[in-house]
Scaffold this motif. Structure first.
Motif, PDB file in Angstrom:
ATOM      1  N   ASP A 186      58.473 -21.950 -44.035  1.00 47.99           N
ATOM      2  CA  ASP A 186      57.617 -22.830 -43.229  1.00 47.99           C
ATOM      3  C   ASP A 186      58.397 -23.433 -42.065  1.00 47.99           C
ATOM      4  OD1 ASP A 186      55.491 -22.329 -44.887  1.00 47.99           O
ATOM      5  OD2 ASP A 186      55.698 -24.173 -46.061  1.00 47.99           O
ATOM      6  N   ARG A 187      59.631 -23.855 -42.326  1.00 50.81           N
ATOM      7  CA  ARG A 187      60.462 -24.435 -41.261  1.00 50.81           C
ATOM      8  C   ARG A 187      60.780 -23.403 -40.193  1.00 50.81           C
ATOM      9  NH1 ARG A 187      65.348 -27.376 -44.256  1.00 50.81           N
ATOM     10  NH2 ARG A 187      66.193 -27.255 -42.142  1.00 50.81           N
ATOM     11  N   ALA A 188      61.117 -22.190 -40.620  1.00 50.25           N
ATOM     12  CA  ALA A 188      61.456 -21.139 -39.659  1.00 50.25           C
ATOM     13  C   ALA A 188      60.264 -20.763 -38.797  1.00 50.25           C
ATOM     14  CB  ALA A 188      62.002 -19.921 -40.402  1.00 50.25           C
ATOM     15  N   GLU A 189      59.118 -20.624 -39.424  1.00 50.69           N
ATOM     16  CA  GLU A 189      57.927 -20.249 -38.671  1.00 50.69           C
ATOM     17  C   GLU A 189      57.499 -21.368 -37.728  1.00 50.69           C
ATOM     18  OE1 GLU A 189      55.865 -17.078 -41.785  1.00 50.69           O
ATOM     19  OE2 GLU A 189      55.172 -19.167 -41.740  1.00 50.69           O
ATOM     20  N   ALA A 190      57.640 -22.630 -38.186  1.00 45.30           N
ATOM     21  CA  ALA A 190      57.299 -23.757 -37.321  1.00 45.30           C
ATOM     22  C   ALA A 190      58.221 -23.828 -36.112  1.00 45.30           C
ATOM     23  CB  ALA A 190      57.371 -25.064 -38.117  1.00 45.30           C
ATOM     24  N   ALA A 191      59.460 -23.365 -36.289  1.00 41.88           N
ATOM     25  CA  ALA A 191      60.425 -23.373 -35.188  1.00 41.88           C
ATOM     26  C   ALA A 191      60.188 -22.228 -34.210  1.00 41.88           C
ATOM     27  CB  ALA A 191      61.850 -23.297 -35.733  1.00 41.88           C
ATOM     28  N   GLY A 192      59.393 -21.234 -34.624  1.00 42.43           N
ATOM     29  CA  GLY A 192      59.075 -20.131 -33.728  1.00 42.43           C
ATOM     30  C   GLY A 192      59.724 -18.812 -34.059  1.00 42.43           C
ATOM     31  N   VAL A 193      60.372 -18.700 -35.224  1.00 46.25           N
ATOM     32  CA  VAL A 193      60.959 -17.416 -35.616  1.00 46.25           C
ATOM     33  C   VAL A 193      59.823 -16.424 -35.871  1.00 46.25           C
ATOM     34  CG1 VAL A 193      62.406 -16.197 -37.280  1.00 46.25           C
ATOM     35  CG2 VAL A 193      62.970 -18.556 -36.626  1.00 46.25           C
ATOM     36  N   SER A 194      59.869 -15.274 -35.238  1.00 48.12           N
ATOM     37  CA  SER A 194      58.735 -14.352 -35.273  1.00 48.12           C
ATOM     38  C   SER A 194      58.646 -13.538 -36.559  1.00 48.12           C
ATOM     39  CB  SER A 194      58.790 -13.397 -34.077  1.00 48.12           C
ATOM     40  OG  SER A 194      60.006 -12.672 -34.082  1.00 48.12           O
ATOM     41  N   THR A 195      59.792 -13.193 -37.134  1.00 51.29           N
ATOM     42  CA  THR A 195      59.796 -12.378 -38.354  1.00 51.29           C
ATOM     43  C   THR A 195      60.616 -13.066 -39.429  1.00 51.29           C
ATOM     44  OG1 THR A 195      59.650 -10.354 -37.023  1.00 51.29           O
ATOM     45  CG2 THR A 195      60.308 -10.122 -39.338  1.00 51.29           C
ATOM     46  N   VAL A 196      59.960 -13.443 -40.527  1.00 52.58           N
ATOM     47  CA  VAL A 196      60.631 -14.138 -41.621  1.00 52.58           C
ATOM     48  C   VAL A 196      60.259 -13.469 -42.934  1.00 52.58           C
ATOM     49  CG1 VAL A 196      61.104 -16.356 -42.731  1.00 52.58           C
ATOM     50  CG2 VAL A 196      60.367 -16.298 -40.331  1.00 52.58           C
ATOM     51  N   ALA A 197      61.265 -13.170 -43.748  1.00 55.49           N
ATOM     52  CA  ALA A 197      61.042 -12.604 -45.075  1.00 55.49           C
ATOM     53  C   ALA A 197      61.653 -13.537 -46.104  1.00 55.49           C
ATOM     54  CB  ALA A 197      61.676 -11.223 -45.181  1.00 55.49           C
ATOM     55  N   ALA A 198      61.047 -13.599 -47.291  1.00 57.03           N
ATOM     56  CA  ALA A 198      61.542 -14.487 -48.342  1.00 57.03           C
ATOM     57  C   ALA A 198      61.632 -13.726 -49.649  1.00 57.03           C
ATOM     58  CB  ALA A 198      60.622 -15.696 -48.498  1.00 57.03           C
ATOM     59  N   SER A 199      62.725 -13.954 -50.398  1.00 57.92           N
ATOM     60  CA  SER A 199      62.907 -13.273 -51.681  1.00 57.92           C
ATOM     61  C   SER A 199      63.594 -14.200 -52.668  1.00 57.92           C
ATOM     62  CB  SER A 199      63.760 -12.008 -51.518  1.00 57.92           C
ATOM     63  OG  SER A 199      63.131 -11.064 -50.670  1.00 57.92           O
ATOM     64  N   VAL A 200      63.156 -14.142 -53.923  1.00 56.70           N
ATOM     65  CA  VAL A 200      63.841 -14.819 -55.021  1.00 56.70           C
ATOM     66  C   VAL A 200      64.466 -13.727 -55.884  1.00 56.70           C
ATOM     67  CG1 VAL A 200      63.618 -16.308 -57.035  1.00 56.70           C
ATOM     68  CG2 VAL A 200      62.275 -16.785 -54.972  1.00 56.70           C
ATOM     69  N   LEU A 201      65.778 -13.792 -56.053  1.00 57.02           N
ATOM     70  CA  LEU A 201      66.523 -12.755 -56.755  1.00 57.02           C
ATOM     71  C   LEU A 201      67.062 -13.304 -58.070  1.00 57.02           C
ATOM     72  CD1 LEU A 201      68.664 -11.681 -53.659  1.00 57.02           C
ATOM     73  CD2 LEU A 201      66.395 -10.824 -54.282  1.00 57.02           C
ATOM     74  N   ARG A 202      67.434 -12.415 -58.963  1.00 53.02           N
ATOM     75  CA  ARG A 202      68.104 -12.801 -60.204  1.00 53.02           C
ATOM     76  C   ARG A 202      69.437 -12.062 -60.305  1.00 53.02           C
ATOM     77  NH1 ARG A 202      63.889 -13.119 -65.320  1.00 53.02           N
ATOM     78  NH2 ARG A 202      62.499 -14.756 -64.496  1.00 53.02           N
ATOM     79  N   GLY A 203      70.450 -12.755 -60.825  1.00 49.01           N
ATOM     80  CA  GLY A 203      71.741 -12.104 -61.006  1.00 49.01           C
ATOM     81  C   GLY A 203      72.881 -13.042 -60.722  1.00 49.01           C
ATOM     82  N   THR A 204      74.069 -12.481 -60.550  1.00 49.31           N
ATOM     83  CA  THR A 204      75.237 -13.244 -60.118  1.00 49.31           C
ATOM     84  C   THR A 204      75.072 -13.519 -58.640  1.00 49.31           C
ATOM     85  OG1 THR A 204      76.604 -12.117 -61.763  1.00 49.31           O
ATOM     86  CG2 THR A 204      77.747 -13.261 -59.971  1.00 49.31           C
TER      87      THR A 204
END
Length: 293
Positions: free
Chosen positions: A213-231
């Motif tokens: 939300d912060r990135a998009e509000a700042a104007g970043v055109s392409t944003v991807a989000a991922s939650v990972l598991r592991g070390t």
């Protein structure tokens, strides 16, 4: 974003890789480049050794200056007296000359000995008031940033990295990847592992959603989000490798002391092992923010 970049060099192979990274960054941002060699002296060194080190440093600076000039980058060179504490000389030069970013080579070694001895790059990273971009001998340096990763865990250190990564994406047009790693190693004891991991994953999801939300509000055109598991460090490195990421942006701690060195940190492990440049910065205020107060 970066008007002046600092490149410490000593003529080593890793310093040559750092030179390419510094010139690439300076070209992207139309920044001036300061190339320095820090004279390291102590009671055990001889005048002859000092003279040879300075001569080697001057040759390295001349080579970097020639390479930067060919790329159209304005360059300044200097030999700086560092005494026994090279990192302090680098940090002081950066502060005195209003440098916006330091680019350095570091080593990919591991083991307790390395942690106890540390390295100039890692000490600089802990004390610098500006971001430090690190590379090692095998780092792949791209001419432009098309994709940037920033890991987040909700801490002030990660928050500072997120802000910087957003600015970097805006300045370069790079896609921004926000990741959170659920550390499988922290779940121990007689607990319902599945329930705990699901809870941690949900909390991580909320964190990356806020970052997006912060990135998009700042104007970043392409944003991807991922939650990972592991070390954490391995999950971050694998994610970057699988998606052709050009740069990792991470927060770090300014702590020192034996306990911290033995335990290490996710950022320092990533710095040692990453195949792409790692841009690390301390949490809290930057030099410019402190000056503005």
């Amino acid at each position: 974003m970066y008007d002046r970049i600092l490149l410490p060099t000593d003529g080593s192979d890793v310093a040559a890789t750092a030179t390419e990274a510094a010139i690439s960054l300076a070209t992207q941002f139309d920044a001036a480049l300061d190339v320095i060699c820090v004279r390291e002296t102590d009671a055990r060194s001889s005048d002859a050794e000092d003279d040879e080190f300075v001569a080697q440093g001057r040759r390295a600076m001349a080579a970097a200056d020639e390479r930067a000039t060919e790329a159209g980058v304005e360059t300044t060179t200097a030999v700086v007296d560092g005494g026994r504490h090279v990192h302090r000389a680098i940090v002081e030069y950066a502060d005195d000359h209003e440098v916006d970013c330091i680019v350095m080579g570091t080593h990919g070694r591991s083991g307790v000995e390395r942690f106890l001895l540390g390295s100039v790059a890692e000490q600089t990273l802990r004390h610098a008031s500006v971001p430090v971009l690190t590379v090692h001998e095998d780092t792949v340096v791209e001419s432009a940033f098309d994709a940037v990763v920033v890991p987040t865990d909700g801490s002030e250190f990660a928050d500072a990295a997120l802000n910087h990564a957003i600015d970097l994406s805006l300045a370069t047009g790079a896609a921004l990847h926000v990741v959170h790693v659920v550390d499988l190693g922290i779940v121990r004891g007689d607990v319902d592992v599945g329930t705990v991991l699901d809870s941690l994953e949900e909390a991580g999801r909320r964190g990356v959603d806020r970052a997006v939300d912060r990135a998009e509000a700042a104007g970043v055109s392409t944003v991807a989000a991922s939650v990972l598991r592991g070390t954490p460090y391995r999950a971050i490195l694998d994610y970057a490798g699988d998606r052709d990421i050009d740069c990792l942006v991470m927060g770090t701690h300014g702590r020192t002391g034996l306990q911290r060195n033995l335990l290490g940190s996710v950022t320092e492990r990533v710095v040692r092992l990453s195949d792409v440049p790692v841009l690390a910065l301390r949490g809290g205020q930057t030099r410019d923010e402190r000056t503005a107060e």
